[in-house]
Design an enzyme around this catalytic site. Structure first.
Site, mmCIF file in Angstrom:
data_model
loop_
_atom_site.group_PDB
_atom_site.id
_atom_site.type_symbol
_atom_site.label_atom_id
_atom_site.label_comp_id
_atom_site.label_asym_id
_atom_site.label_seq_id
_atom_site.Cartn_x
_atom_site.Cartn_y
_atom_site.Cartn_z
ATOM 1 N N ARG A 111 -15.764 83.154 15.367
ATOM 2 C CA ARG A 111 -15.412 83.751 16.666
ATOM 3 C C ARG A 111 -15.567 82.725 17.797
ATOM 4 N NH1 ARG A 111 -17.314 84.294 21.743
ATOM 5 N NH2 ARG A 111 -19.394 84.748 20.941
ATOM 6 N N ASP A 112 -16.800 82.381 18.159
ATOM 7 C CA ASP A 112 -17.003 81.469 19.297
ATOM 8 C C ASP A 112 -16.363 80.116 18.998
ATOM 9 O OD1 ASP A 112 -18.037 80.205 21.592
ATOM 10 O OD2 ASP A 112 -19.916 81.310 21.465
ATOM 11 N N CYS B 107 -16.457 78.932 25.580
ATOM 12 C CA CYS B 107 -15.725 80.014 26.236
ATOM 13 C C CYS B 107 -14.494 79.439 26.927
ATOM 14 C CB CYS B 107 -16.633 80.697 27.256
ATOM 15 S SG CYS B 107 -15.736 81.925 28.237
ATOM 16 N N HIS C 292 -28.492 82.599 22.129
ATOM 17 C CA HIS C 292 -27.163 82.016 21.879
ATOM 18 C C HIS C 292 -27.033 80.790 22.786
ATOM 19 C CE1 HIS C 292 -22.650 82.563 21.206
ATOM 20 N NE2 HIS C 292 -22.636 81.848 22.316
ATOM 21 N N HIS D 208 -25.489 76.940 23.784
ATOM 22 C CA HIS D 208 -24.454 75.906 23.648
ATOM 23 C C HIS D 208 -25.099 74.558 23.918
ATOM 24 C CE1 HIS D 208 -20.607 78.161 23.169
ATOM 25 N NE2 HIS D 208 -21.426 79.153 23.473
ATOM 26 N N ASN E 1 -21.177 75.518 20.529
ATOM 27 C CA ASN E 1 -22.473 76.138 20.237
ATOM 28 C C ASN E 1 -23.405 75.093 19.627
ATOM 29 O OD1 ASN E 1 -20.322 78.452 19.735
ATOM 30 N ND2 ASN E 1 -22.276 79.440 20.119
HETATM 31 N N1 COA Z 1 -7.648 93.988 22.466
HETATM 32 C C1 COA Z 1 -6.334 93.687 22.460
HETATM 33 N N2 COA Z 1 -5.530 93.851 23.520
HETATM 34 C C2 COA Z 1 -6.097 94.366 24.633
HETATM 35 C C3 COA Z 1 -7.449 94.716 24.688
HETATM 36 C C4 COA Z 1 -8.235 94.501 23.542
HETATM 37 N N3 COA Z 1 -9.533 94.769 23.525
HETATM 38 N N4 COA Z 1 -7.705 95.198 25.908
HETATM 39 C C5 COA Z 1 -6.554 95.147 26.608
HETATM 40 N N5 COA Z 1 -5.591 94.646 25.832
HETATM 41 C C6 COA Z 1 -4.184 94.384 26.156
HETATM 42 C C7 COA Z 1 -3.520 95.472 26.938
HETATM 43 O O1 COA Z 1 -2.951 96.413 26.062
HETATM 44 C C8 COA Z 1 -2.454 94.709 27.699
HETATM 45 O O2 COA Z 1 -1.403 94.371 26.846
HETATM 46 P P1 COA Z 1 0.108 94.274 27.375
HETATM 47 O O3 COA Z 1 0.120 93.196 28.426
HETATM 48 O O4 COA Z 1 0.886 93.900 26.142
HETATM 49 O O5 COA Z 1 0.419 95.625 27.912
HETATM 50 C C9 COA Z 1 -3.142 93.410 28.051
HETATM 51 O O6 COA Z 1 -4.164 93.236 27.037
HETATM 52 C C10 COA Z 1 -3.799 93.444 29.416
HETATM 53 O O7 COA Z 1 -4.560 94.606 29.517
HETATM 54 P P2 COA Z 1 -5.486 94.925 30.781
HETATM 55 O O8 COA Z 1 -6.245 96.188 30.529
HETATM 56 O O9 COA Z 1 -4.677 94.827 32.049
HETATM 57 O O10 COA Z 1 -6.519 93.783 30.676
HETATM 58 P P3 COA Z 1 -6.722 92.495 31.555
HETATM 59 O O11 COA Z 1 -5.519 91.646 31.587
HETATM 60 O O12 COA Z 1 -7.348 92.899 32.826
HETATM 61 O O13 COA Z 1 -7.834 91.763 30.620
HETATM 62 C C11 COA Z 1 -9.517 91.922 28.911
HETATM 63 C C12 COA Z 1 -9.052 92.399 30.287
HETATM 64 C C13 COA Z 1 -10.984 92.275 28.803
HETATM 65 C C14 COA Z 1 -8.719 92.652 27.851
HETATM 66 C C15 COA Z 1 -9.282 90.403 28.784
HETATM 67 O O14 COA Z 1 -9.752 89.743 29.919
HETATM 68 C C16 COA Z 1 -9.965 89.833 27.557
HETATM 69 O O15 COA Z 1 -9.559 90.117 26.445
HETATM 70 N N6 COA Z 1 -11.023 89.020 27.753
HETATM 71 C C17 COA Z 1 -11.784 88.460 26.666
HETATM 72 C C18 COA Z 1 -12.010 87.002 26.899
HETATM 73 C C19 COA Z 1 -12.831 86.394 25.780
HETATM 74 O O16 COA Z 1 -12.722 86.749 24.629
HETATM 75 N N7 COA Z 1 -13.679 85.432 26.160
HETATM 76 C C20 COA Z 1 -14.526 84.724 25.244
HETATM 77 C C21 COA Z 1 -15.589 85.533 24.630
HETATM 78 S S1 COA Z 1 -16.956 85.870 25.687
HETATM 79 ZN ZN ZN Z 2 -20.863 81.188 23.210
#
Ligand code: COA
Ligand code: ZN
Length: 309
Positions: free
Chosen positions: A15-16, A239, A206, A208, A248
């Site tokens: 994942r990370d 990240c 956790h 890094h 990490n």
């Molecule tokens: N899994 C898959 N798709 C997701 C989702 C999830 N958990 N949550 C939202 N989506 C999709 C929505 O369906 C939408 O899709 P579309 O554009 O095809 O319609 C799109 O993502 C945007 O959705 P929205 O609710 O507007 O989210 P956002 O753009 O504000 O983003 C997160 C919010 C949380 C979904 C996004 O910022 C994210 O996934 N962040 C994780 C970052 C990460 O993993 N960082 C490292 C680990 S700490």
């Molecule tokens: Zn991390």
């Protein structure tokens, strides 16, 4: 039997580690890696994250990875989730634990999750209220030891989030040093305080290694009573939404340090090194791990000096 307490190592490279890689790692290669971690005897593996595919395209095959990995019923296969949609998808995929993540820093939460900390937490309340059978919940506090946008985070803010997670009924809590800003004295102080709120079997650190202090921080946390650590094979990780993020702490480097100090991890260093050496050809670049290059202390070399007989 060692006189020292063993530690639990949670492998987070799938994942990370892979979330920040530019090269697409095919699903079968992810599965190969995770199956190798299962064979190595890790008790916990963070398999993937159920996040927006636009945010983290490298892990867009999360459901398929979960469907294809072999499962040892004694192991906990973890999925990172940012919101209720991610939790639903992770439950459908068969995750054993949902790792909820938000940041102590409001700015990093906005950059990473595109929402405020309050909005993240409201989502976690909805997740905690869902029926989920035996599936565990872990609550992670990213940027616990510093944020690349805001700098130092108040200890009280981090501890407050720990309390809020515990009130939600989580099984474990992680303190994450997202961009390697922690130092050993700071770690000791925060772990001391966190262990007044949660027992060592429920607290994960956790780290890094962004500024080279990763293993020093592990030792400081261990001495303060922490017994669970995240690490990534080869020192992969970072990240994508934190400027300057790097890997990490490296699993085989951590295991080497612990074993040399008489702290058991239950893992075989030689096998870890062999697996780590498969990463550069897979990813197309060198990795940060040091022991995979240097070998174990016991891997001695033939003497260059001819001894007189
Ligand atoms: N899994 C898959 N798709 C997701 C989702 C999830 N958990 N949550 C939202 N989506 C999709 C929505 O369906 C939408 O899709 P579309 O554009 O095809 O319609 C799109 O993502 C945007 O959705 P929205 O609710 O507007 O989210 P956002 O753009 O504000 O983003 C997160 C919010 C949380 C979904 C996004 O910022 C994210 O996934 N962040 C994780 C970052 C990460 O993993 N960082 C490292 C680990 S700490
Ligand atoms: Zn991390």
């Amino acid at each position: 039997m060692s006189q020292y307490d063993p530690i639990i190592v949670q492998e987070v490279a799938p994942r990370d580690g892979l979330q920040i890689e530019r090269t697409w790692v095919p699903t079968e290669e992810k599965v190969r890696l995770i199956d190798a971690f299962t064979d190595l005897g890790f008790s916990r593996i963070e398999v993937t994250s159920f996040v927006s595919r636009k945010a983290v395209p490298a892990l867009r095959d999360a459901a398929e990875v979960f469907a294809r990995i072999k499962r040892d019923p004694r192991l906990i296969y973890v999925a990172l989730v940012p919101n209720a949609r991610g939790a639903d998808d992770a439950l459908a995929a068969g995750a054993d634990e949902l790792n909820l993540v938000m940041s102590a820093s409001q700015t990093h939460n906005l950059a990473n999750m595109r929402m405020t900390g309050e909005a993240s937490f409201a989502g976690f309340e909805a997740i905690a209220a869902k029926p989920r059978g035996k599936v565990l919940l872990n609550g992670s506090v990213a940027t616990s030891f510093g944020c690349p946008f805001e700098g130092a985070q108040p200890e009280e803010r981090v501890l407050d989030l720990v309390r809020k997670y515990l009130d939600l009924g989580v099984d474990g809590v992680s303190l994450a040093d997202t961009t390697g800003m922690a130092n050993p004295r700071q770690v000791r102080a925060l772990v001391d305080k966190a262990l007044k709120l949660v027992t060592p079997d429920r607290l994960t650190l956790h780290f890094h290694n962004t500024r080279g202090l990763g293993l020093a921080n592990v030792l400081a946390a261990y001495e303060a009573g922490a017994r669970r650590f995240d690490s990534a094979l080869g020192g992969l990780g970072g990240c994508p939404f934190a400027p300057g993020a790097t890997g990490n702490i490296c699993t085989e480097d951590l295991v080497n340090m612990c074993h040399e100090m008489g702290i058991d991890t239950g893992l075989d260093l030689e096998t870890l090194i062999k697996l780590s050496r498969t990463l550069p050809p897979l990813l197309g670049h060198d990795v940060a791990g040091q022991v995979m290059k240097a070998g174990r202390n016991c891997d001695l070399h033939a003497s260059p000096v001819a001894l007189a007989s």
